[in-house]
Write a protein that holds these residues in place. Structure first.
Motif, mmCIF file in Angstrom:
data_model
loop_
_atom_site.group_PDB
_atom_site.id
_atom_site.type_symbol
_atom_site.label_atom_id
_atom_site.label_comp_id
_atom_site.label_asym_id
_atom_site.label_seq_id
_atom_site.Cartn_x
_atom_site.Cartn_y
_atom_site.Cartn_z
ATOM 1 N N ASN A 72 7.670 70.563 54.165
ATOM 2 C CA ASN A 72 8.768 69.575 54.642
ATOM 3 C C ASN A 72 10.169 70.205 54.517
ATOM 4 O OD1 ASN A 72 6.973 67.355 54.804
ATOM 5 N ND2 ASN A 72 7.303 66.914 52.377
ATOM 6 N N ALA A 73 10.488 71.009 53.802
ATOM 7 C CA ALA A 73 11.802 71.600 53.848
ATOM 8 C C ALA A 73 11.864 72.742 54.922
ATOM 9 C CB ALA A 73 11.851 72.485 52.576
ATOM 10 N N ARG A 74 10.682 73.329 55.447
ATOM 11 C CA ARG A 74 10.492 74.115 56.535
ATOM 12 C C ARG A 74 10.200 73.396 57.789
ATOM 13 N NH1 ARG A 74 7.208 78.856 53.340
ATOM 14 N NH2 ARG A 74 9.235 80.071 52.578
ATOM 15 N N GLU A 85 8.084 65.326 46.762
ATOM 16 C CA GLU A 85 8.024 66.345 47.804
ATOM 17 C C GLU A 85 8.696 65.711 49.010
ATOM 18 O OE1 GLU A 85 4.197 64.005 47.769
ATOM 19 O OE2 GLU A 85 5.198 65.279 46.331
ATOM 20 N N ASP A 86 9.108 64.694 49.264
ATOM 21 C CA ASP A 86 9.685 64.240 50.548
ATOM 22 C C ASP A 86 11.330 64.238 50.563
ATOM 23 O OD1 ASP A 86 10.228 62.370 48.442
ATOM 24 O OD2 ASP A 86 9.544 60.643 49.754
ATOM 25 N N TYR A 114 16.778 63.752 53.084
ATOM 26 C CA TYR A 114 18.011 64.365 53.022
ATOM 27 C C TYR A 114 18.090 65.655 54.012
ATOM 28 C CZ TYR A 114 18.341 61.052 49.482
ATOM 29 O OH TYR A 114 18.267 59.858 48.567
ATOM 30 N N PRO A 115 17.742 65.545 55.197
ATOM 31 C CA PRO A 115 17.466 66.884 55.755
ATOM 32 C C PRO A 115 18.846 67.783 56.274
ATOM 33 C CG PRO A 115 17.431 64.853 57.354
ATOM 34 C CD PRO A 115 17.575 64.306 56.097
ATOM 35 N N ILE A 158 3.694 70.770 45.699
ATOM 36 C CA ILE A 158 4.742 71.733 45.978
ATOM 37 C C ILE A 158 4.536 72.268 47.288
ATOM 38 C CG2 ILE A 158 5.587 73.978 45.395
ATOM 39 C CD1 ILE A 158 5.637 73.465 42.584
ATOM 40 N N GLU A 159 3.315 72.651 47.651
ATOM 41 C CA GLU A 159 3.044 73.122 49.039
ATOM 42 C C GLU A 159 3.318 72.194 50.262
ATOM 43 O OE1 GLU A 159 2.818 76.233 49.512
ATOM 44 O OE2 GLU A 159 2.604 76.542 47.098
#
Length: 350
Positions: A315-317, A278-279, A284-285, A309-310
């Motif tokens: 993290n993506a957001r 999940e990281d 890789y922002p 997954i949450e």
């Protein structure tokens, strides 16, 4: 970005695009220089980027790219030049600068209390031994400026032909090609589809796409770790597709360099397998910041992996609050309807 990592050598399989590239060279010439084709003339190409297009009689195209620092950014130290012969009967002269005093160009990392070192805190957010941050910024602006002009040219073609062009990016092994083949099997009878495949070597993925009866062109990048706008331009004209529909670009497996290069696509789609953890959006922002959609693939493996997954979505957001997310399994078909709805909605917006 990979401004001096050796990217740029590429070969396009089966190319027969009839550009006029009758270029003559003196017996000896020095970089920088540029070539134009009859489809477009790129004005003010930065001197630090030189691209040759060698069209061979068997139909292949070889992109020979040199990334060099412009004279204004070169350290004021002694330089030397060397040249080498090519089979195409012309010579290239390369000038490399050697800074005899690394003190002036060495980028000092940020040193954390733990003893860790962070080399991404300078102006250029990257470190290259012997090259200053200001020189790296100049080089990056030149390379991306040239690429972006070509990307705008590509985008004009795509818009004119009413094609939704998507740049699929991920780590190796995320399931991009499997997702793509399953997508094409469902779409191909309803609208025109085509694929540009990017890998360092082999035609394995293009062969898998062509087995679905969808046209595909393989772009092999050699040492290059990403596709660029010039490669897409050449492959697109080789495909010679004019019908409205979908063009999928499967980029080289890499969560770093493809983030920086606009290919003319409508959107980048980042594909992340549940096996990757999940990281990844935090590690890789730049990639997830550049993507409009994140697909979390292989959800059929969730019972067998330790991943939340949450947390991955959160993290993506953190790096891209606007990113959309679809969870699916290309193998079982779970969640694929959401993917097709996204494709159709975005195509209708053309």
């Amino acid at each position: 970005m990979c401004n001096v990592c050796g990217c740029g050598d590429s070969r396009i399989e089966g190319h027969s695009h009839e550009h006029s590239h009758d270029h003559s060279h003196d017996d000896h010439h020095h970089h920088p220089h540029q070539h134009n084709d009859h489809h477009h003339a790129i004005k003010d190409v930065p001197q630090s980027v030189v691209i040759h297009h060698h069209y061979h009689h068997q139909g292949d195209v070889h992109h020979h790219v040199h990334y060099t620092l412009p004279a204004s950014a070169m350290p004021q130290q002694a330089t030397h030049g060397h040249h080498h012969e090519h089979d195409t009967n012309h010579q290239h002269s390369h000038h490399h600068a050697h800074d005899s005093d690394n003190h002036h160009t060495h980028h000092q990392p940020e040193r954390l209390n733990t003893g860790d070192l962070h080399y991404g805190k300078g102006e250029a957010e990257v470190h290259v031994a012997g090259v200053s941050q200001r020189q790296l910024l100049t080089l990056e602006m030149d390379i991306l400026g040239n690429n972006n002009q070509l990307a705008a040219h590509n985008r004009a073609h795509f818009i004119e032909n009413q094609q939704l062009v998507l740049n699929l990016v991920s780590s190796p092994g995320s399931g991009k090609t499997t997702l793509l083949t399953e997508t094409l099997m469902r779409l191909k009878d309803h609208c025109a589809c085509a694929v540009i495949e990017g890998d360092q070597q082999t035609t394995n993925d293009a062969d898998r796409i062509r087995a679905t009866s969808v046209p595909a062109i393989q772009v092999n990048t050699g040492k290059g770790c990403h596709l660029d706008a010039q490669m897409i331009h050449d492959a697109y004209h080789q495909l010679a597709i004019n019908e409205p529909g979908f063009l999928f670009i499967e980029n080289v497996g890499n969560l770093v360099c493809p983030a920086s290069f606009d290919l003319g696509e409508a959107s980048k789609v980042a594909i992340l397998s549940v096996t990757e953890g999940e990281d990844k959006p935090l590690k890789y922002p730049n990639m997830f910041a550049a993507a409009d959609l994140m697909i979390i693939n292989k959800i059929d493996l969730l019972p067998y992996v330790d991943v939340n997954i949450e947390d991955c979505i959160a993290n993506a957001r953190k790096v891209n609050p606007e990113i959309q997310v679809i969870k699916l399994s290309a193998k079982t078909g779970e969640g694929m309807d959401a993917w097709f709805n996204w494709l159709n909605e975005n195509r209708q917006q053309l």
